[in-house]
Design an enzyme around this catalytic site. Structure first.
Site, mmCIF file in Angstrom:
data_model
loop_
_atom_site.group_PDB
_atom_site.id
_atom_site.type_symbol
_atom_site.label_atom_id
_atom_site.label_comp_id
_atom_site.label_asym_id
_atom_site.label_seq_id
_atom_site.Cartn_x
_atom_site.Cartn_y
_atom_site.Cartn_z
ATOM 1 N N VAL A 64 0.828 -1.216 0.000
ATOM 2 C CA VAL A 64 0.000 0.000 0.000
ATOM 3 C C VAL A 64 0.859 1.263 0.000
ATOM 4 O O VAL A 64 0.369 2.355 -0.266
ATOM 5 C CB VAL A 64 -0.994 0.044 1.188
ATOM 6 C CG1 VAL A 64 -2.001 -1.084 1.101
ATOM 7 C CG2 VAL A 64 -0.264 0.054 2.524
ATOM 8 N N TYR A 155 4.595 6.245 14.703
ATOM 9 C CA TYR A 155 3.359 5.460 14.619
ATOM 10 C C TYR A 155 2.141 6.281 15.075
ATOM 11 O O TYR A 155 1.097 6.300 14.415
ATOM 12 C CB TYR A 155 3.521 4.213 15.490
ATOM 13 C CG TYR A 155 2.361 3.255 15.464
ATOM 14 C CD1 TYR A 155 2.167 2.386 14.397
ATOM 15 C CD2 TYR A 155 1.460 3.204 16.530
ATOM 16 C CE1 TYR A 155 1.102 1.494 14.390
ATOM 17 C CE2 TYR A 155 0.397 2.320 16.531
ATOM 18 C CZ TYR A 155 0.227 1.457 15.460
ATOM 19 O OH TYR A 155 -0.832 0.580 15.446
HETATM 20 P P1 NAP Z 1 0.408 -7.503 12.035
HETATM 21 O O1 NAP Z 1 0.011 -8.743 12.726
HETATM 22 O O2 NAP Z 1 1.842 -7.063 12.105
HETATM 23 O O3 NAP Z 1 -0.052 -7.590 10.502
HETATM 24 C C1 NAP Z 1 0.200 -6.517 9.650
HETATM 25 C C2 NAP Z 1 -0.472 -6.753 8.328
HETATM 26 O O4 NAP Z 1 -0.229 -5.595 7.502
HETATM 27 C C3 NAP Z 1 0.103 -7.951 7.588
HETATM 28 O O5 NAP Z 1 -0.935 -8.582 6.885
HETATM 29 C C4 NAP Z 1 1.088 -7.309 6.615
HETATM 30 O O6 NAP Z 1 1.273 -8.038 5.412
HETATM 31 C C5 NAP Z 1 0.355 -6.028 6.294
HETATM 32 N N1 NAP Z 1 1.245 -5.005 5.742
HETATM 33 C C6 NAP Z 1 2.315 -4.417 6.310
HETATM 34 N N2 NAP Z 1 2.861 -3.542 5.448
HETATM 35 C C7 NAP Z 1 2.108 -3.578 4.326
HETATM 36 C C8 NAP Z 1 2.155 -2.915 3.090
HETATM 37 N N3 NAP Z 1 3.116 -2.003 2.809
HETATM 38 N N4 NAP Z 1 1.217 -3.202 2.145
HETATM 39 C C9 NAP Z 1 0.255 -4.112 2.399
HETATM 40 N N5 NAP Z 1 0.164 -4.787 3.551
HETATM 41 C C10 NAP Z 1 1.084 -4.518 4.505
HETATM 42 O O7 NAP Z 1 -0.414 -6.242 12.576
HETATM 43 P P2 NAP Z 1 -1.807 -6.148 13.354
HETATM 44 O O8 NAP Z 1 -1.512 -6.109 14.788
HETATM 45 O O9 NAP Z 1 -2.758 -7.155 12.827
HETATM 46 O O10 NAP Z 1 -2.253 -4.673 12.936
HETATM 47 C C11 NAP Z 1 -3.216 -4.422 11.916
HETATM 48 C C12 NAP Z 1 -3.579 -2.949 11.961
HETATM 49 O O11 NAP Z 1 -4.100 -2.637 13.261
HETATM 50 C C13 NAP Z 1 -2.394 -2.018 11.755
HETATM 51 O O12 NAP Z 1 -2.789 -0.884 11.033
HETATM 52 C C14 NAP Z 1 -2.009 -1.642 13.166
HETATM 53 O O13 NAP Z 1 -1.336 -0.415 13.204
HETATM 54 C C15 NAP Z 1 -3.376 -1.567 13.807
HETATM 55 N N6 NAP Z 1 -3.362 -1.701 15.260
HETATM 56 C C16 NAP Z 1 -2.868 -2.806 15.860
HETATM 57 C C17 NAP Z 1 -2.881 -2.887 17.232
HETATM 58 C C18 NAP Z 1 -2.373 -4.092 17.975
HETATM 59 O O14 NAP Z 1 -2.292 -4.024 19.214
HETATM 60 N N7 NAP Z 1 -2.053 -5.199 17.326
HETATM 61 C C19 NAP Z 1 -3.367 -1.822 18.003
HETATM 62 C C20 NAP Z 1 -3.850 -0.701 17.361
HETATM 63 C C21 NAP Z 1 -3.847 -0.655 15.980
HETATM 64 P P3 NAP Z 1 2.480 -9.131 5.251
HETATM 65 O O15 NAP Z 1 2.100 -10.270 6.137
HETATM 66 O O16 NAP Z 1 2.438 -9.489 3.820
HETATM 67 O O17 NAP Z 1 3.718 -8.426 5.700
#
Ligand code: NAP
Length: 247
Positions: A64, A155
């Site tokens: 993205v 972030y």
């Molecule tokens: P995660 O387990 O690290 O997964 C991240 C996902 O984003 C993976 O599918 C990864 O794809 C994808 N991604 C990363 N860079 C990308 C790019 N340039 N283009 C397309 N896809 C990309 O993270 P998560 O915890 O599920 O987080 C998901 C969302 O929730 C994020 O926006 C994060 O900031 C937000 N969030 C998370 C938390 C938390 O506590 N976990 C809290 C608040 C907000 P690949 O596998 O192909 O790398």
């Protein structure tokens, strides 16, 4: 909450919260495009899981953060499905460090994925949704973007930016009833939080009234609600899914 006949794109759906969102939307009947960056195998597993449950999904690799790759992906989706009903901007990364140690490349990488990535997809989605006179967008922000978090200037800036972006786009698209909302998760159990040192996990839990981290499925249900007709009069909002952390 039926989403039969709807087409949904979920960015970053190979793992974690995005994976849960893709599975939940598909369970409600949407045909889901499971976007990923590098994890093709994991994205294909999400597709297989959806198909095994009787749903419809395909995987699509594209960063993205790459505007040209996003343009190709969006054009491919519009040409194949002729429409896009639901866009969930979930892809996100962290490159945590205190400001004195924060490298410019880490600041840029986080902004380019978490904030500019949302801009890249929304430009194309908005044009298509205006043409359709229907559609909705859900952007994944974070409690860090609301409250701030030491070690996350990059972030938190990206996620606060997502909130401002969401409210502005909601105002731009409201006259056609195209809804744009954000979900702000707190600490959720995924690979992103698995990386946290145990002291940070304990400090995090102590700030959460529920006393526990959330599950990806708990975020997915909130996203699914905002993407559904049950949320037909809701736009420009930030729904906290954080066990009370940000209240
Ligand atoms: P995660 O387990 O690290 O997964 C991240 C996902 O984003 C993976 O599918 C990864 O794809 C994808 N991604 C990363 N860079 C990308 C790019 N340039 N283009 C397309 N896809 C990309 O993270 P998560 O915890 O599920 O987080 C998901 C969302 O929730 C994020 O926006 C994060 O900031 C937000 N969030 C998370 C938390 C938390 O506590 N976990 C809290 C608040 C907000 P690949 O596998 O192909 O790398």
């Amino acid at each position: 909450m039926g989403l039969e006949g709807k087409t949904a794109l979920v960015t970053g759906a190979s793992r974690g919260i995005g994976r849960a969102i893709a599975i939940t939307l598909a369970a409600q009947g949407a045909a889901v495009i499971v976007n990923y960056n590098g994890s093709k195998e994991a994205a294909d597993e999400v597709v297989s899981e959806i198909q095994a449950a009787g749903g419809t999904a395909v995987s699509y690799g594209c960063s993205v953060a790459d505007p040209e790759a996003v343009e190709s992906m969006m054009k491919d989706i519009f040409s194949q499905y002729k429409r896009l009903d639901i866009l969930v901007n979930n892809a996100g990364i962290t490159r945590d460090n205190l400001i004195l140690k924060m490298k410019e490349e880490d600041f840029d990488a986080v902004l380019n994925t978490n904030l500019k990535g949302v801009f890249h997809t929304c430009r194309f989605a908005a044009r298509q949704m205006l043409k359709q006179k229907a559609g909705c967008i859900v952007n994944i922000s974070s409690i860090s973007g609301v409250m701030g978090n030491a070690g996350q200037t990059n972030y938190a800036a990206s996620k606060a930016g997502v909130i401002g972006f969401t409210k502005s786009l909601a105002r731009e698209l409201a006259s056609r009833e195209i809804r744009v909302n954000a979900v702000a998760p707190g600490f959720i159990e995924t690979e992103m939080t698995d990386k946290l040192p145990s002291a940070a996990v304990e400090a995090g839990k102590s700030q959460i009234p529920f006393g526990r981290f959330g599950k990806a499925e708990e975020v997915a249900k909130a996203v699914c609600f905002l993407a559904s007709e049950d949320a037909s009069y809701i736009t420009g909002q930030v729904l906290h899914v954080d066990g009370g952390m940000g209240m």
